[in-house]
Design an enzyme around this catalytic site. Structure first.
Site, PDB file in Angstrom:
ATOM      1  N   ASN A  44      38.545  38.990  46.521  1.00 44.04           N
ATOM      2  CA  ASN A  44      37.617  40.711  46.346  1.00 44.04           C
ATOM      3  C   ASN A  44      37.631  41.353  47.843  1.00 44.04           C
ATOM      4  O   ASN A  44      37.685  43.118  47.674  1.00 44.04           O
ATOM      5  CB  ASN A  44      36.102  40.743  46.125  1.00 44.04           C
ATOM      6  CG  ASN A  44      35.712  40.250  44.223  1.00 44.04           C
ATOM      7  OD1 ASN A  44      36.865  40.230  43.723  1.00 44.04           O
ATOM      8  ND2 ASN A  44      34.657  39.712  43.651  1.00 44.04           N
ATOM      9  N   ARG A 387      46.357  49.501  37.784  1.00 47.97           N
ATOM     10  CA  ARG A 387      45.896  49.311  39.304  1.00 47.97           C
ATOM     11  C   ARG A 387      46.492  46.850  39.357  1.00 47.97           C
ATOM     12  O   ARG A 387      45.772  46.792  39.083  1.00 47.97           O
ATOM     13  CB  ARG A 387      44.839  48.799  39.950  1.00 47.97           C
ATOM     14  CG  ARG A 387      45.523  49.300  41.618  1.00 47.97           C
ATOM     15  CD  ARG A 387      43.933  49.079  42.823  1.00 47.97           C
ATOM     16  NE  ARG A 387      44.210  51.095  42.567  1.00 47.97           N
ATOM     17  CZ  ARG A 387      42.906  51.527  43.025  1.00 47.97           C
ATOM     18  NH1 ARG A 387      41.906  51.694  42.474  1.00 47.97           N
ATOM     19  NH2 ARG A 387      43.162  52.958  43.415  1.00 47.97           N
ATOM     20  N   HIS A 417      42.390  53.535  29.315  1.00 49.75           N
ATOM     21  CA  HIS A 417      41.929  52.053  29.365  1.00 49.75           C
ATOM     22  C   HIS A 417      40.848  51.796  27.549  1.00 49.75           C
ATOM     23  O   HIS A 417      40.704  50.993  28.220  1.00 49.75           O
ATOM     24  CB  HIS A 417      40.772  52.594  30.491  1.00 49.75           C
ATOM     25  CG  HIS A 417      40.061  51.077  31.038  1.00 49.75           C
ATOM     26  ND1 HIS A 417      38.601  51.291  30.224  1.00 49.75           N
ATOM     27  CD2 HIS A 417      40.328  50.184  31.676  1.00 49.75           C
ATOM     28  CE1 HIS A 417      38.737  49.836  30.763  1.00 49.75           C
ATOM     29  NE2 HIS A 417      39.839  49.636  32.004  1.00 49.75           N
ATOM     30  N   TYR A 449      36.617  35.817  31.708  1.00 53.79           N
ATOM     31  CA  TYR A 449      35.838  37.018  31.163  1.00 53.79           C
ATOM     32  C   TYR A 449      34.822  36.947  29.799  1.00 53.79           C
ATOM     33  O   TYR A 449      35.554  36.812  28.437  1.00 53.79           O
ATOM     34  CB  TYR A 449      36.758  38.506  31.179  1.00 53.79           C
ATOM     35  CG  TYR A 449      37.703  38.594  32.594  1.00 53.79           C
ATOM     36  CD1 TYR A 449      37.986  38.214  33.494  1.00 53.79           C
ATOM     37  CD2 TYR A 449      37.622  39.992  32.288  1.00 53.79           C
ATOM     38  CE1 TYR A 449      38.240  38.572  34.307  1.00 53.79           C
ATOM     39  CE2 TYR A 449      38.467  40.524  33.271  1.00 53.79           C
ATOM     40  CZ  TYR A 449      38.740  39.915  34.708  1.00 53.79           C
ATOM     41  OH  TYR A 449      40.114  40.230  35.890  1.00 53.79           O
ATOM     42  N   HIS A 578      31.989  41.108  31.673  1.00 54.96           N
ATOM     43  CA  HIS A 578      32.145  41.934  31.682  1.00 54.96           C
ATOM     44  C   HIS A 578      32.125  43.641  30.520  1.00 54.96           C
ATOM     45  O   HIS A 578      32.758  44.219  29.952  1.00 54.96           O
ATOM     46  CB  HIS A 578      34.068  41.319  31.284  1.00 54.96           C
ATOM     47  CG  HIS A 578      34.939  42.199  31.093  1.00 54.96           C
ATOM     48  ND1 HIS A 578      35.964  43.232  30.313  1.00 54.96           N
ATOM     49  CD2 HIS A 578      36.057  43.019  32.971  1.00 54.96           C
ATOM     50  CE1 HIS A 578      36.795  43.441  31.292  1.00 54.96           C
ATOM     51  NE2 HIS A 578      37.114  44.540  32.266  1.00 54.96           N
TER      52      HIS A 578
END
Length: 669
Positions: A44, A387, A417, A449, A578
């Site tokens: 991170n 990304r 998205h 997730y 998530h």
């Protein structure tokens, strides 16, 4: 001037990474899982330096604020805590479990011959030493590891060399069997102990590990660019050579040599940071220890959804009622089956889907390729600008296109998205079948997730999905003049923000009229000020608001006259939270929405997002029960206070929501 207060976006994110570090510090967490949390923290932080620190530096230069310096101070403190957890807690615990991991202490002499043998057999041919001089420049690549070597030569002259640590070809850790036990060490140390074989003429050798993070922000893409694939590939090549944002070096590197490296590597815009002995601590996740007792016990995903007739095809059962898969608690196979059935179903004519982060070995993409070869019309919107997944998405985009899939890319300045799929069939009652999700159509990330995927044959809502796909296929930027309306879906760039404001306003009216009101929202990130302000207004009107925000949270809770009725929880556990869920009490007739959108500026203003309502009463009841368990979590949840601190709960109920949800969905409860 805005009358409300907000946390800084990036300082808030650092608060989330501190929460990850807190999990690594818990002795009640299995040892290898604690090591994984250290790895996650490090990964991170690397991304933060690549993406956010360049932005903060520019803001500091333009606005003369101190948030960049504040961030560096916070990171320094966290890094110190990281090293303390590792050295004072993790390493002793490994030793107690009979695992010899040489991190701080020197490697025993009786291993030296084994290390040299490994060096010559596996490492030596991958090393590319470079002597730094005025005539030989060297450019350290982003995120790769190097050793700075200080050489004292026979003429008492000093030279600096740089040696690569070839982790792009070798594992980061070397495990050697000795005396019946695994002896684990860093590849870095194997190289350092054998530098005399690389520089045999040196009288004395000192060595220090270094690493550079580089700016990863791509240039804004021109909507008029003809081939986004070609433009992105050029920019991805440039990303390797972005300016340095952080230079990490091992303690002990002399100041004079640090200055030499500063000039040689052009570190003028970089944070010069003294780190630990080793860098890229995210590699700790691959520590070669295989003892299952040191990890979380396995949670087999539930395969059979409650009430599903296994004798029917998925498509036939969807015509009867909606289904929802809660990954990873429940098997992702049903999602794969949706695409697999579409690929061979004789009645299927057309398939449409969005793909944001494609799995590296995507079974969904392979099913779409088969569908196209089987004569179906297949249209896939692949978001190339996701990304750090750009290259993989480009690879799959080309592969699907070669197989006959029609590939659509988004307008260059807007990311798509939304997580959607649509199947058009030759069926009299239900010609459309659909999939709407909170997370990516990616069977890899679905293993860790927590996301929710709705499978439905509800025609009015799916007609709107079809309408959106038709618009996206035109590859145009949404304009005010576009006369596209949605009654069921909330779509960013069209009606998403407006609809959320209306739903909040309704709760405000109910509260003022003495009716039941309330808002519960679960998000990854909360940043956008218009929606935050409306939450503040709802709080001031007496609406009770419960927020579960995993990462960035700019809303300041618990402030009289602003947010006295708002609480914010953050949950970190074995799975990454998530899913996005929005619950509005609506005077005891709750409405539930789910979807792809966080309340970030990018989601609201620069992306196509889709939020969808839940109409099936059984699914609504299940979702409310799951949300209640998360609101009651006292073990893995912390409360964010008005100073942005992660406050540990002391409630004695000992509810761990992920455990409770697994029990609920697997039938153990």
């Amino acid at each position: 001037m805005n009358k409300y207060a907000y946390f800084n976006r990036d300082i808030s994110w650092l608060s989330f990474n501190e929460r990850v570090l807190m999990e690594a510090d818990k002795e009640t967490v299995p040892l290898l899982e604690r090591i994984k949390f250290l790895s996650i923290y490090s990964s991170n932080l690397d991304e933060f330096y690549r993406v956010r620190m360049p932005v903060m530096l520019r803001h500091q230069q333009q606005k003369d604020n101190d948030e960049y310096d504040q961030a560096n101070q916070i990171i320094d403190g966290q890094q110190s805590r990281f090293r303390n957890i590792l050295s004072q807690s993790i390493l002793p615990a490994l030793n107690k479990n009979g695992i010899n991991f040489y991190y701080q202490d020197g490697i025993p002499q009786d291993l030296s011959l084994d290390i040299t043998e490994y060096f010559y057999c596996h490492v030596a041919g991958l090393l590319q030493p470079v002597l730094l001089s005025e005539n030989q420049a060297f450019f350290p690549e982003n995120d790769l590891l190097y050793i700075v070597v200080i050489l004292d030569n026979e003429m008492d002259t000093e030279q600096i060399a740089v040696v690569n640590i070839p982790t792009n070809h070798l594992d980061r850790f070397v495990s050697i069997q000795k005396n019946g036990e695994d002896q684990i060490m860093f590849l870095d140390e194997v190289i350092k102990q054998n530098l005399i074989h690389v520089f045999p003429k040196a009288k004395h050798i000192d060595s220090y590990n270094i690493k550079i993070n580089r700016d990863a922000v791509l240039d804004t893409l021109d909507d008029e660019a003809d081939d986004i694939t070609e433009v992105l590939q050029r920019q991805l090549r440039k990303r390797k050579y972005g300016f340095a944002t952080r230079f990490l070096y091992e303690p002990g590197l002399p100041e004079r040599h640090l200055q030499t490296l500063n000039e040689a590597f052009d570190l003028s815009q970089a944070a010069i940071v003294q780190g630990g002995k080793y860098h890229n601590s995210r590699d700790l996740a691959s520590l070669p220890v295989r003892d299952p007792s040191l990890s979380y016990p396995a949670w087999p995903a539930a395969r059979n959804l409650d009430g599903i007739d296994q004798s029917k095809t998925l498509f036939d059962s969807l015509v009867e009622h909606d289904q929802m898969v809660h990954a990873p608690y429940q098997s992702y196979d049903r999602i794969l089956r949706f695409f697999n059935e579409a690929a061979i179903d004789p009645d299927t004519e057309e398939i449409y889907t969005t793909m944001y982060r494609v799995a590296h070995d995507s079974k969904i993409a392979l099913a779409l390729i088969s569908a196209a070869k089987n004569g179906k019309k297949v249209v896939v919107l692949v978001e190339l600008k996701a990304r750090f997944d750009e290259a993989n998405n480009i690879r799959w985009s080309k592969k699907m296109k070669a197989a006959g899939v029609k590939i659509v890319h988004s307008v260059n300045s807007i990311k798509v998205h939304a997580k959607l799929a649509l199947v058009k069939r030759n069926h009299p009652e239900s010609p459309l079948l659909g999939l709407l999700a909170t997370g990516n159509l990616n069977e890899g990330t679905a293993r860790f997730y927590t996301d929710h995927i709705l499978l439905t044959a509800y025609q009015p809502m799916l007609k709107e999905v079809k309408k959106l796909f038709r618009f996206l296929s035109k590859k145009k930027r949404p304009e005010i003049t576009d006369k596209i309306t949605f009654q069921h879906l909330l779509v960013a760039q069209f009606n998403l923000q407006t609809k959320f404001l209306q739903l909040l306003d309704r709760e405000i009216v109910h509260a003022k009229n003495g009716l039941a009101s309330g808002v519960t929202i679960k998000l990854n990130n909360l940043e956008e000020e218009v929606l935050i302000n409306r939450l503040y207004e709802a709080s001031n009107a007496g609406v009770k608001i419960n927020l579960i925000v995993r990462s960035i949270c700019r809303l300041v809770p618990g402030v009289p006259g602003q947010s006295a009725n708002i609480t914010v929880k953050r949950i970190v556990d074995r799975y990454l939270e998530h899913g996005r869920i929005f619950v509005f009490t609506n005077n005891t007739d709750p409405e539930i929405y789910m979807g792809s959108a966080d309340w970030m500026n990018r989601n609201i203003y620069r992306r196509i997002e889709v939020i969808f309502p839940i109409y099936n009463e059984k699914i609504k009841k299940q979702l409310l029960e799951m949300i209640d368990l998360q609101l009651e979590d006292t073990q893995q949840a912390v409360v964010i206070d008005d100073q942005l601190r992660n406050v540990v709960l002391t409630d004695k109920n000992h509810i761990r929501s992920q455990h409770a949800i697994y029990a609920l969905l697997s039938g153990e409860k």
